[in-house]
Design a protein around this motif. Structure first.
Motif, PDB file in Angstrom:
ATOM      1  N   GLU A 261    -147.509 -10.298 -12.846  1.00 52.22           N
ATOM      2  CA  GLU A 261    -148.394  -9.259 -12.314  1.00 52.22           C
ATOM      3  C   GLU A 261    -147.902  -8.778 -10.955  1.00 52.22           C
ATOM      4  O   GLU A 261    -147.871  -7.577 -10.680  1.00 52.22           O
ATOM      5  N   ALA A 262    -147.494  -9.721 -10.097  1.00 49.32           N
ATOM      6  CA  ALA A 262    -146.992  -9.356  -8.763  1.00 49.32           C
ATOM      7  C   ALA A 262    -145.693  -8.566  -8.880  1.00 49.32           C
ATOM      8  O   ALA A 262    -145.495  -7.582  -8.160  1.00 49.32           O
ATOM      9  N   LEU A 263    -144.823  -8.984  -9.783  1.00 50.62           N
ATOM     10  CA  LEU A 263    -143.567  -8.276  -9.993  1.00 50.62           C
ATOM     11  C   LEU A 263    -143.825  -6.864 -10.513  1.00 50.62           C
ATOM     12  O   LEU A 263    -143.216  -5.894 -10.049  1.00 50.62           O
ATOM     13  N   SER A 264    -144.740  -6.732 -11.446  1.00 50.57           N
ATOM     14  CA  SER A 264    -145.106  -5.416 -11.976  1.00 50.57           C
ATOM     15  C   SER A 264    -145.658  -4.523 -10.869  1.00 50.57           C
ATOM     16  O   SER A 264    -145.286  -3.345 -10.757  1.00 50.57           O
ATOM     17  N   ASP A 265    -146.546  -5.084 -10.051  1.00 49.32           N
ATOM     18  CA  ASP A 265    -147.132  -4.306  -8.958  1.00 49.32           C
ATOM     19  C   ASP A 265    -146.062  -3.872  -7.968  1.00 49.32           C
ATOM     20  O   ASP A 265    -146.041  -2.718  -7.525  1.00 49.32           O
ATOM     21  N   PHE A 266    -145.146  -4.787  -7.642  1.00 46.59           N
ATOM     22  CA  PHE A 266    -144.068  -4.445  -6.722  1.00 46.59           C
ATOM     23  C   PHE A 266    -143.207  -3.320  -7.284  1.00 46.59           C
ATOM     24  O   PHE A 266    -142.891  -2.354  -6.591  1.00 46.59           O
ATOM     25  N   ARG A 267    -142.814  -3.436  -8.562  1.00 50.16           N
ATOM     26  CA  ARG A 267    -141.987  -2.395  -9.177  1.00 50.16           C
ATOM     27  C   ARG A 267    -142.714  -1.051  -9.189  1.00 50.16           C
ATOM     28  O   ARG A 267    -142.111  -0.004  -8.946  1.00 50.16           O
TER      29      ARG A 267
ATOM     30  N   SER B 165    -143.149   4.226  -6.877  1.00 55.71           N
ATOM     31  CA  SER B 165    -144.009   5.235  -6.237  1.00 55.71           C
ATOM     32  C   SER B 165    -143.399   5.706  -4.925  1.00 55.71           C
ATOM     33  O   SER B 165    -143.412   6.904  -4.617  1.00 55.71           O
ATOM     34  N   PHE B 166    -142.854   4.762  -4.162  1.00 51.69           N
ATOM     35  CA  PHE B 166    -142.185   5.121  -2.911  1.00 51.69           C
ATOM     36  C   PHE B 166    -140.985   6.031  -3.191  1.00 51.69           C
ATOM     37  O   PHE B 166    -140.798   7.054  -2.530  1.00 51.69           O
ATOM     38  N   LEU B 167    -140.170   5.630  -4.170  1.00 52.13           N
ATOM     39  CA  LEU B 167    -138.989   6.435  -4.487  1.00 52.13           C
ATOM     40  C   LEU B 167    -139.391   7.834  -4.956  1.00 52.13           C
ATOM     41  O   LEU B 167    -138.756   8.822  -4.578  1.00 52.13           O
ATOM     42  N   ARG B 168    -140.438   7.928  -5.751  1.00 50.82           N
ATOM     43  CA  ARG B 168    -140.916   9.239  -6.222  1.00 50.82           C
ATOM     44  C   ARG B 168    -141.397  10.082  -5.046  1.00 50.82           C
ATOM     45  O   ARG B 168    -141.094  11.265  -4.950  1.00 50.82           O
ATOM     46  N   PHE B 169    -142.132   9.465  -4.131  1.00 57.14           N
ATOM     47  CA  PHE B 169    -142.576  10.167  -2.927  1.00 57.14           C
ATOM     48  C   PHE B 169    -141.370  10.707  -2.167  1.00 57.14           C
ATOM     49  O   PHE B 169    -141.352  11.862  -1.740  1.00 57.14           O
ATOM     50  N   SER B 170    -140.357   9.872  -1.997  1.00 57.29           N
ATOM     51  CA  SER B 170    -139.168  10.259  -1.249  1.00 57.29           C
ATOM     52  C   SER B 170    -138.437  11.413  -1.932  1.00 57.29           C
ATOM     53  O   SER B 170    -137.981  12.352  -1.263  1.00 57.29           O
ATOM     54  N   GLU B 171    -138.318  11.347  -3.247  1.00 58.22           N
ATOM     55  CA  GLU B 171    -137.687  12.432  -4.006  1.00 58.22           C
ATOM     56  C   GLU B 171    -138.441  13.740  -3.815  1.00 58.22           C
ATOM     57  O   GLU B 171    -137.839  14.793  -3.554  1.00 58.22           O
TER      58      GLU B 171
ATOM     59  N   VAL C   8    -143.355   3.771   4.065  1.00 54.70           N
ATOM     60  CA  VAL C   8    -142.530   2.600   4.376  1.00 54.70           C
ATOM     61  C   VAL C   8    -143.430   1.439   4.811  1.00 54.70           C
ATOM     62  O   VAL C   8    -143.231   0.298   4.381  1.00 54.70           O
ATOM     63  N   ALA C   9    -144.444   1.728   5.624  1.00 54.53           N
ATOM     64  CA  ALA C   9    -145.364   0.678   6.079  1.00 54.53           C
ATOM     65  C   ALA C   9    -146.100   0.055   4.895  1.00 54.53           C
ATOM     66  O   ALA C   9    -146.248  -1.176   4.821  1.00 54.53           O
ATOM     67  N   GLN C  10    -146.538   0.868   3.956  1.00 52.31           N
ATOM     68  CA  GLN C  10    -147.234   0.350   2.778  1.00 52.31           C
ATOM     69  C   GLN C  10    -146.309  -0.508   1.929  1.00 52.31           C
ATOM     70  O   GLN C  10    -146.704  -1.578   1.442  1.00 52.31           O
ATOM     71  N   LEU C  11    -145.091  -0.058   1.735  1.00 52.69           N
ATOM     72  CA  LEU C  11    -144.133  -0.829   0.940  1.00 52.69           C
ATOM     73  C   LEU C  11    -143.789  -2.142   1.643  1.00 52.69           C
ATOM     74  O   LEU C  11    -143.698  -3.192   1.008  1.00 52.69           O
ATOM     75  N   ALA C  12    -143.637  -2.107   2.948  1.00 52.20           N
ATOM     76  CA  ALA C  12    -143.343  -3.324   3.710  1.00 52.20           C
ATOM     77  C   ALA C  12    -144.479  -4.332   3.573  1.00 52.20           C
ATOM     78  O   ALA C  12    -144.244  -5.540   3.460  1.00 52.20           O
ATOM     79  N   GLU C  13    -145.706  -3.844   3.541  1.00 53.27           N
ATOM     80  CA  GLU C  13    -146.860  -4.729   3.374  1.00 53.27           C
ATOM     81  C   GLU C  13    -146.819  -5.414   2.005  1.00 53.27           C
ATOM     82  O   GLU C  13    -147.061  -6.616   1.894  1.00 53.27           O
ATOM     83  N   VAL C  14    -146.485  -4.667   0.980  1.00 59.36           N
ATOM     84  CA  VAL C  14    -146.384  -5.235  -0.366  1.00 59.36           C
ATOM     85  C   VAL C  14    -145.282  -6.286  -0.415  1.00 59.36           C
ATOM     86  O   VAL C  14    -145.470  -7.369  -0.984  1.00 59.36           O
ATOM     87  N   VAL C  15    -144.139  -6.001   0.194  1.00 66.09           N
ATOM     88  CA  VAL C  15    -143.031  -6.957   0.206  1.00 66.09           C
ATOM     89  C   VAL C  15    -143.446  -8.224   0.956  1.00 66.09           C
ATOM     90  O   VAL C  15    -143.176  -9.332   0.510  1.00 66.09           O
ATOM     91  N   SER C  16    -144.135  -8.053   2.062  1.00 63.67           N
ATOM     92  CA  SER C  16    -144.586  -9.195   2.849  1.00 63.67           C
ATOM     93  C   SER C  16    -145.557 -10.060   2.041  1.00 63.67           C
ATOM     94  O   SER C  16    -145.443 -11.289   2.027  1.00 63.67           O
ATOM     95  N   LEU C  17    -146.499  -9.436   1.357  1.00 61.68           N
ATOM     96  CA  LEU C  17    -147.433 -10.167   0.523  1.00 61.68           C
ATOM     97  C   LEU C  17    -146.719 -10.907  -0.592  1.00 61.68           C
ATOM     98  O   LEU C  17    -147.016 -12.072  -0.872  1.00 61.68           O
ATOM     99  N   ALA C  18    -145.770 -10.227  -1.227  1.00 60.04           N
ATOM    100  CA  ALA C  18    -145.035 -10.829  -2.339  1.00 60.04           C
ATOM    101  C   ALA C  18    -144.227 -12.037  -1.867  1.00 60.04           C
ATOM    102  O   ALA C  18    -144.135 -13.047  -2.572  1.00 60.04           O
ATOM    103  N   SER C  19    -143.656 -11.951  -0.673  1.00 57.99           N
ATOM    104  CA  SER C  19    -142.834 -13.062  -0.176  1.00 57.99           C
ATOM    105  C   SER C  19    -143.673 -14.273   0.187  1.00 57.99           C
ATOM    106  O   SER C  19    -143.185 -15.385   0.197  1.00 57.99           O
ATOM    107  N   ARG C  20    -144.965 -14.030   0.454  1.00 55.84           N
ATOM    108  CA  ARG C  20    -145.860 -15.142   0.755  1.00 55.84           C
ATOM    109  C   ARG C  20    -146.566 -15.682  -0.489  1.00 55.84           C
ATOM    110  O   ARG C  20    -147.395 -16.561  -0.408  1.00 55.84           O
ATOM    111  N   GLY C  21    -146.254 -15.050  -1.638  1.00 55.08           N
ATOM    112  CA  GLY C  21    -146.836 -15.525  -2.894  1.00 55.08           C
ATOM    113  C   GLY C  21    -148.126 -14.827  -3.280  1.00 55.08           C
ATOM    114  O   GLY C  21    -148.721 -15.142  -4.283  1.00 55.08           O
ATOM    115  N   GLY C  22    -148.542 -13.832  -2.482  1.00 52.39           N
ATOM    116  CA  GLY C  22    -149.754 -13.076  -2.821  1.00 52.39           C
ATOM    117  C   GLY C  22    -149.435 -11.970  -3.776  1.00 52.39           C
ATOM    118  O   GLY C  22    -148.297 -11.672  -4.059  1.00 52.39           O
ATOM    119  N   ALA C  23    -150.469 -11.374  -4.333  1.00 51.21           N
ATOM    120  CA  ALA C  23    -150.228 -10.277  -5.291  1.00 51.21           C
ATOM    121  C   ALA C  23    -150.691  -8.957  -4.775  1.00 51.21           C
ATOM    122  O   ALA C  23    -151.416  -8.752  -3.921  1.00 51.21           O
TER     123      ALA C  23
END
Length: 138
Positions: A14-20, A25-31, A123-138
């Motif tokens: 679930e966490a991996l799916s959410d991260f992907r 979404s970030f990449l689409r925004f950037s495009e 970028v801030a939102q994506l960084a938050e997701v990465v931080s949560l994922a690295s701590r084991g949160g979803a």
């Protein structure tokens, strides 16, 4: 890798799916943001990578190719398109004549700065997701 199949839990998937999803979404925004500025996402990334090395305001074609994970000959064509659009200019390296430096021009800097501002929240939102994922949160 096959030996790890049974050890991956549903919460991890679930966490991996959410991260992907959030990454895409970030990449689409950037495009979309790049297109709104009248450039392609690769042109935006090329300009960004010219500014990505500490202590200098340029990058070599090979450095840009590495950052884009692209073949150097494809990056040469991309640099040519960016030059034609007035975004960058090429200069031979003063230390190694085999290298070509790609420098940002004023028009490119203006577009890059506008896009950087637009990307701040994303970028801030994506960084938050990465931080949560690295701590084991979803």
């Amino acid at each position: 890798m096959a030996s790890q199949r049974g050890s991956v839990g549903k919460q991890h998937l679930e966490a991996l799916s959410d991260f992907r999803f959030r990454l895409r979404s970030f990449l689409r925004f950037s495009e979309d943001a790049a297109r709104a500025e009248g450039i392609t996402v690769l042109q935006y990334q090329l300009m960004l990578h010219t500014q990505g090395f500490p202590g200098r305001e340029w990058a070599t074609v090979s450095e840009i190719a590495e950052r884009l994970q692209a073949q150097p000959h494809g990056v040469v064509a991309l640099v040519s398109r960016c030059e034609e659009a007035g975004l960058v200019k090429r200069k031979p390296s003063s230390t190694d004549r085999r290298q070509v430096e790609v420098h940002l021009l004023a028009a490119g800097r203006k577009k890059l700065e506008q896009l950087a501002v637009l990307h701040e929240d994303q970028v801030a939102q994506l960084a938050e997701v990465v931080s949560l994922a690295s701590r084991g949160g979803a």
